[in-house]
Design a protein around this motif. Structure first.
Motif, PDB file in Angstrom:
ATOM      1  N   LEU A 157       0.831  -1.207   0.000  1.00  0.00           N
ATOM      2  CA  LEU A 157       0.000   0.000   0.000  1.00  0.00           C
ATOM      3  C   LEU A 157       0.866   1.259   0.000  1.00  0.00           C
ATOM      4  O   LEU A 157       0.535   2.250  -0.667  1.00  0.00           O
ATOM      5  N   ASP A 158       1.971   1.220   0.744  1.00  0.00           N
ATOM      6  CA  ASP A 158       2.874   2.385   0.751  1.00  0.00           C
ATOM      7  C   ASP A 158       3.451   2.629  -0.640  1.00  0.00           C
ATOM      8  O   ASP A 158       3.573   3.782  -1.078  1.00  0.00           O
ATOM      9  N   ARG A 159       3.820   1.552  -1.333  1.00  0.00           N
ATOM     10  CA  ARG A 159       4.369   1.711  -2.676  1.00  0.00           C
ATOM     11  C   ARG A 159       3.315   2.262  -3.629  1.00  0.00           C
ATOM     12  O   ARG A 159       3.588   3.166  -4.435  1.00  0.00           O
ATOM     13  N   ILE A 160       2.099   1.726  -3.557  1.00  0.00           N
ATOM     14  CA  ILE A 160       1.020   2.208  -4.422  1.00  0.00           C
ATOM     15  C   ILE A 160       0.747   3.683  -4.151  1.00  0.00           C
ATOM     16  O   ILE A 160       0.589   4.490  -5.082  1.00  0.00           O
ATOM     17  N   ARG A 161       0.717   4.059  -2.870  1.00  0.00           N
ATOM     18  CA  ARG A 161       0.437   5.463  -2.519  1.00  0.00           C
ATOM     19  C   ARG A 161       1.516   6.389  -3.058  1.00  0.00           C
ATOM     20  O   ARG A 161       1.219   7.455  -3.609  1.00  0.00           O
ATOM     21  N   SER A 162       2.769   5.991  -2.922  1.00  0.00           N
ATOM     22  CA  SER A 162       3.864   6.816  -3.429  1.00  0.00           C
ATOM     23  C   SER A 162       3.779   6.967  -4.945  1.00  0.00           C
ATOM     24  O   SER A 162       3.943   8.074  -5.488  1.00  0.00           O
ATOM     25  N   ASN A 163       3.523   5.859  -5.645  1.00  0.00           N
ATOM     26  CA  ASN A 163       3.396   5.917  -7.099  1.00  0.00           C
ATOM     27  C   ASN A 163       2.216   6.774  -7.525  1.00  0.00           C
ATOM     28  O   ASN A 163       2.318   7.590  -8.453  1.00  0.00           O
ATOM     29  N   GLU A 164       1.099   6.600  -6.835  1.00  0.00           N
ATOM     30  CA  GLU A 164      -0.090   7.357  -7.229  1.00  0.00           C
ATOM     31  C   GLU A 164       0.072   8.850  -6.947  1.00  0.00           C
ATOM     32  O   GLU A 164      -0.398   9.681  -7.731  1.00  0.00           O
ATOM     33  N   ASP A 165       0.740   9.205  -5.874  1.00  0.00           N
ATOM     34  CA  ASP A 165       0.984  10.620  -5.592  1.00  0.00           C
ATOM     35  C   ASP A 165       1.753  11.267  -6.748  1.00  0.00           C
ATOM     36  O   ASP A 165       1.441  12.393  -7.166  1.00  0.00           O
ATOM     37  N   LEU A 166       2.756  10.551  -7.267  1.00  0.00           N
ATOM     38  CA  LEU A 166       3.524  11.085  -8.393  1.00  0.00           C
ATOM     39  C   LEU A 166       2.651  11.211  -9.633  1.00  0.00           C
ATOM     40  O   LEU A 166       2.679  12.237 -10.328  1.00  0.00           O
ATOM     41  N   LEU A 167       1.866  10.178  -9.914  1.00  0.00           N
ATOM     42  CA  LEU A 167       1.031  10.192 -11.115  1.00  0.00           C
ATOM     43  C   LEU A 167      -0.022  11.292 -11.056  1.00  0.00           C
ATOM     44  O   LEU A 167      -0.258  12.001 -12.052  1.00  0.00           O
ATOM     45  N   GLY A 186     -10.040  13.081  -7.243  1.00  0.00           N
ATOM     46  CA  GLY A 186     -10.082  14.532  -7.380  1.00  0.00           C
ATOM     47  C   GLY A 186      -9.802  15.230  -6.071  1.00  0.00           C
ATOM     48  O   GLY A 186      -9.043  16.205  -6.002  1.00  0.00           O
ATOM     49  N   GLU A 187     -10.385  14.711  -4.996  1.00  0.00           N
ATOM     50  CA  GLU A 187     -10.158  15.311  -3.682  1.00  0.00           C
ATOM     51  C   GLU A 187      -8.722  15.084  -3.224  1.00  0.00           C
ATOM     52  O   GLU A 187      -8.095  15.964  -2.632  1.00  0.00           O
ATOM     53  N   ALA A 188      -8.174  13.896  -3.493  1.00  0.00           N
ATOM     54  CA  ALA A 188      -6.817  13.583  -3.045  1.00  0.00           C
ATOM     55  C   ALA A 188      -5.785  14.459  -3.730  1.00  0.00           C
ATOM     56  O   ALA A 188      -4.780  14.850  -3.124  1.00  0.00           O
ATOM     57  N   SER A 189      -6.036  14.786  -4.995  1.00  0.00           N
ATOM     58  CA  SER A 189      -5.038  15.526  -5.762  1.00  0.00           C
ATOM     59  C   SER A 189      -5.332  17.011  -5.846  1.00  0.00           C
ATOM     60  O   SER A 189      -4.449  17.802  -6.204  1.00  0.00           O
ATOM     61  N   GLY A 190      -6.579  17.401  -5.542  1.00  0.00           N
ATOM     62  CA  GLY A 190      -6.959  18.795  -5.683  1.00  0.00           C
ATOM     63  C   GLY A 190      -6.936  19.267  -7.122  1.00  0.00           C
ATOM     64  O   GLY A 190      -6.723  20.449  -7.397  1.00  0.00           O
ATOM     65  N   ARG A 191      -7.184  18.361  -8.057  1.00  0.00           N
ATOM     66  CA  ARG A 191      -7.126  18.704  -9.467  1.00  0.00           C
ATOM     67  C   ARG A 191      -8.361  18.158 -10.173  1.00  0.00           C
ATOM     68  O   ARG A 191      -9.022  17.232  -9.676  1.00  0.00           O
ATOM     69  N   PRO A 192      -8.710  18.684 -11.339  1.00  0.00           N
ATOM     70  CA  PRO A 192      -9.853  18.130 -12.074  1.00  0.00           C
ATOM     71  C   PRO A 192      -9.523  16.760 -12.646  1.00  0.00           C
ATOM     72  O   PRO A 192      -8.374  16.479 -12.999  1.00  0.00           O
ATOM     73  N   VAL A 193     -10.529  15.903 -12.699  1.00  0.00           N
ATOM     74  CA  VAL A 193     -10.383  14.600 -13.336  1.00  0.00           C
ATOM     75  C   VAL A 193     -11.514  14.445 -14.347  1.00  0.00           C
ATOM     76  O   VAL A 193     -12.565  15.084 -14.231  1.00  0.00           O
ATOM     77  N   THR A 194     -11.293  13.602 -15.333  1.00  0.00           N
ATOM     78  CA  THR A 194     -12.285  13.359 -16.378  1.00  0.00           C
ATOM     79  C   THR A 194     -12.858  11.960 -16.205  1.00  0.00           C
ATOM     80  O   THR A 194     -12.105  10.992 -16.074  1.00  0.00           O
ATOM     81  N   VAL A 195     -14.180  11.843 -16.195  1.00  0.00           N
ATOM     82  CA  VAL A 195     -14.834  10.537 -16.076  1.00  0.00           C
ATOM     83  C   VAL A 195     -15.059   9.957 -17.468  1.00  0.00           C
ATOM     84  O   VAL A 195     -15.728  10.570 -18.305  1.00  0.00           O
ATOM     85  N   VAL A 196     -14.469   8.806 -17.716  1.00  0.00           N
ATOM     86  CA  VAL A 196     -14.731   8.025 -18.926  1.00  0.00           C
ATOM     87  C   VAL A 196     -15.123   6.634 -18.447  1.00  0.00           C
ATOM     88  O   VAL A 196     -14.273   5.830 -18.069  1.00  0.00           O
ATOM     89  N   THR A 197     -16.411   6.366 -18.413  1.00  0.00           N
ATOM     90  CA  THR A 197     -16.886   5.079 -17.889  1.00  0.00           C
ATOM     91  C   THR A 197     -16.549   3.963 -18.873  1.00  0.00           C
ATOM     92  O   THR A 197     -16.059   4.195 -19.978  1.00  0.00           O
ATOM     93  N   ASN A 198     -16.847   2.749 -18.450  1.00  0.00           N
ATOM     94  CA  ASN A 198     -16.766   1.622 -19.359  1.00  0.00           C
ATOM     95  C   ASN A 198     -17.990   1.612 -20.267  1.00  0.00           C
ATOM     96  O   ASN A 198     -18.839   2.500 -20.186  1.00  0.00           O
TER      97      ASN A 198
END
Length: 395
Positions: A157-167, A186-198
Motif C-alpha cells: 500500500l505504501d508503494r502504491i500510494r507513493s506511485n499514485e501521488d507522483l502520477l 479529485g479530492e486527493a489531488s486537488g485537481r480536475p479529473v475526467t470521467v470516462v466510464t466503461n
C-alpha cells in the motif's frame, strides 16, 4: 478531385494492468477503437509482468514473459500499428532493488526501437510511475481501481500510494472510470479529473446468437468476469451454488480464475460449473441464454470504486439481473436489477429464475435499455483527453 494525405503519426505507450488476450477489458476496447479511428496512431501495449512466485503461490502453471510481438487483425487491431510486450518478474522487489527502474528503461528502449522517441504515456498500472520518472513523457493516468482501498500488505500500500501521488501530481490528465473515483482521486489531488466510464458494443450483445455448446442443459444462473478475491464474495458464491444445485439450476462462472485453488475446488464441490475464460466475441451467447445474471460481489470500499463492464453487458442482453448492493448495479431501477444482501442472494436468484422472461430470439424487441454507454462513445471521449495530453508542455 481529392488529394491523398499521409496521416499524422501519433505514438502511444500503454502500461496496462491486464494482458492483451481474448478476454477483452477496458484497455483493449479503447485502444482498438482509437487505432481504428486514427490511421496515424501507433501503440506499444505493455502487459503486466509475469510473476513466477505469485503463480506458484496460487497454484497456477508457470508462464514466461513474451518478447515484443506485433498485434494483428486476429488480435482485433489494424495490421502493423500495434505491438505488445510482456516482461518477466523474476524476483520480489525486496530481493531485486531497482527492478521497476530497469523495467522502465527496457520499455523506453523498446519504444525507441519502434520509432517512438517521444510518445504519450498512458498509465493504468500505478507501478508505471517508474516509467514516468525515467522518461518524462507527457502522460495520462487512467484510474480504474482504487488499489489503496484493497486488502494489501502495508508495504505494498505504501508503494502504491507513493506511485499514485507522483502520477496524480505529474500527469497532464487524470481519467477515472467511476463517480466514486472522481470524488476520491479529485479530492486527493486537488485537481480536475475526467470521467470516462466503461461501455458495451450494444449491437453485438443484442444480436441473438446460438446457445454455447458447453453450457449445461436447462436453465442456469451466470456470472461473467474475472474470478478475483478482491471482487467475488466467496461465501456468497458458495451459498448461491449450493442453493441452485438443490433447485436443479447450476451456477455457471465464465472468466479467468485468479482465486485461491482451494476456493475454486470448494466452488466446484458446491455445484458451480467453472468454464474458464472465453473469447470476447463468444460472451454474448452465454449471457443471452441465462435464466438469470448474477453479481455475487463483495460490498466494501474497493468494489465501491469500480465501474463494472459486466453492468453494461448484462443490461444490453435484457435478462434478469440479481446483484449484491455494489456500485453501478445498486443505482439501477428495480425493474432492471434486483438487489439482495449476500445472505439473501440465493432466494432472490431463485425468484428471478422462476419469473417469465422473453427468449433470446426476442432480444431485438426486448426492454433492454438503449442508453447504456457504448464503447464507441468512450473512445471519442478518450481521444479528446489524449489530444489535450499531446498539447501539454513536456515535463
Amino acid at each position: 478531385m481529392s488529394l491523398l494525405t499521409t496521416p499524422v503519426r501519433q505514438d502511444l505507450v500503454v502500461l496496462s494492468l491486464e494482458p492483451w488476450d481474448d478476454v477483452w477489458r477496458r484497455n483493449q476496447h479503447l485502444i482498438a477503437g482509437l487505432l481504428a479511428d486514427d490511421p496515424g496512431l501507433h501503440v506499444l501495449f505493455v502487459e503486466p509482468p509475469v510473476d513466477h512466485l505469485h503463480d506458484l503461490r496460487r497454484g497456477a502453471p508457470l508462464t514466461l514473459g513474451r518478447r515484443l510481438r506485433r498485434l494483428t487483425a486476429d488480435d482485433g487491431v489494424p495490421e502493423g500499428r500495434a505491438w505488445a510486450l510482456r516482461p518477466t518478474k523474476w524476483l520480489p522487489r525486496r530481493l531485486a532493488p531497482g527492478a521497476d527502474r530497469r523495467r522502465a528503461g527496457r520499455i523506453a528502449r523498446v519504444a525507441r526501437r519502434l520509432g517512438m522517441p517521444d510518445p504519450v504515456l498512458w498509465v493504468n498500472d500505478p507501478d508505471g510511475a517508474a516509467v514516468l520518472r525515467a522518461t518524462g513523457w507527457r502522460a495520462l493516468y487512467d484510474v480504474t481501481d482504487d488499489w489503496l482501498r484493497a486488502d494489501r500488505p502495508a508495504a505494498e500500500l505504501d508503494r502504491i500510494r507513493s506511485n499514485e501521488d507522483l502520477l496524480l501530481a505529474d500527469c497532464a490528465e487524470v481519467v477515472v472510470c467511476s463517480p466514486a473515483l472522481a470524488r476520491s482521486k479529485g479530492e486527493a489531488s486537488g485537481r480536475p479529473v475526467t470521467v470516462v466510464t466503461n461501455g458495451v458494443d450494444l449491437a453485438a450483445y443484442r444480436r441473438p446468437v446460438p446457445r454455447p455448446h458447453d453450457l449445461p442443459d436447462g436453465a442456469y444462473a451466470l456470472y461473467v468476469g474475472t474470478l478475483h478475491p478482491d471482487r467475488l464474495d466467496t461465501t456468497a458464491c458458495l451459498r448461491l451454488a449450493t442453493t441452485l444445485r438443490a433447485a436443479g439450476t447450476p451456477l455457471v462462472l465464465v472468466g479467468p480464475a485468479l482465486m485461491d485453488p482451494l476456493d475454486l475446488t470448494r466452488l466446484e464441490a458446491a455445484g458451480a460449473l467453472l468454464l474458464g475464460p472465453r473469447p470476447a466475441a463468444e460472451v454474448p451467447g452465454y449471457l443471452q441464454h441465462a435464466a438469470a445474471l448474477v453479481v455475487p460481489h463483495r460490498v466494501d470500499d474497493f468494489t465501491d470504486s469500480l465501474d463494472p463492464i459486466k453492468l453494461y453487458e448484462y443490461l444490453a442482453v435484457g435478462r434478469p439481473i440479481v446483484s449484491t448492493p455494489v456500485a453501478g448495479f445498486r443505482d439501477q431501477p428495480a425493474d432492471r436489477v434486483a438487489i439482495a444482501s449476500p445472505q439473501r442472494l440465493p432466494e432472490a436468484v431463485l425468484r428471478a429464475i422462476s419469473a417469465p422472461a422473453a427468449p433470446p430470439s426476442a432480444l431485438s424487441g426486448s426492454s433492454a435499455p438503449t442508453e447504456v454507454p457504448r464503447w464507441s462513445d468512450q473512445v471519442r471521449r478518450m481521444d479528446r483527453v489524449l489530444t489535450r495530453v499531446r498539447a501539454a508542455r513536456p515535463r
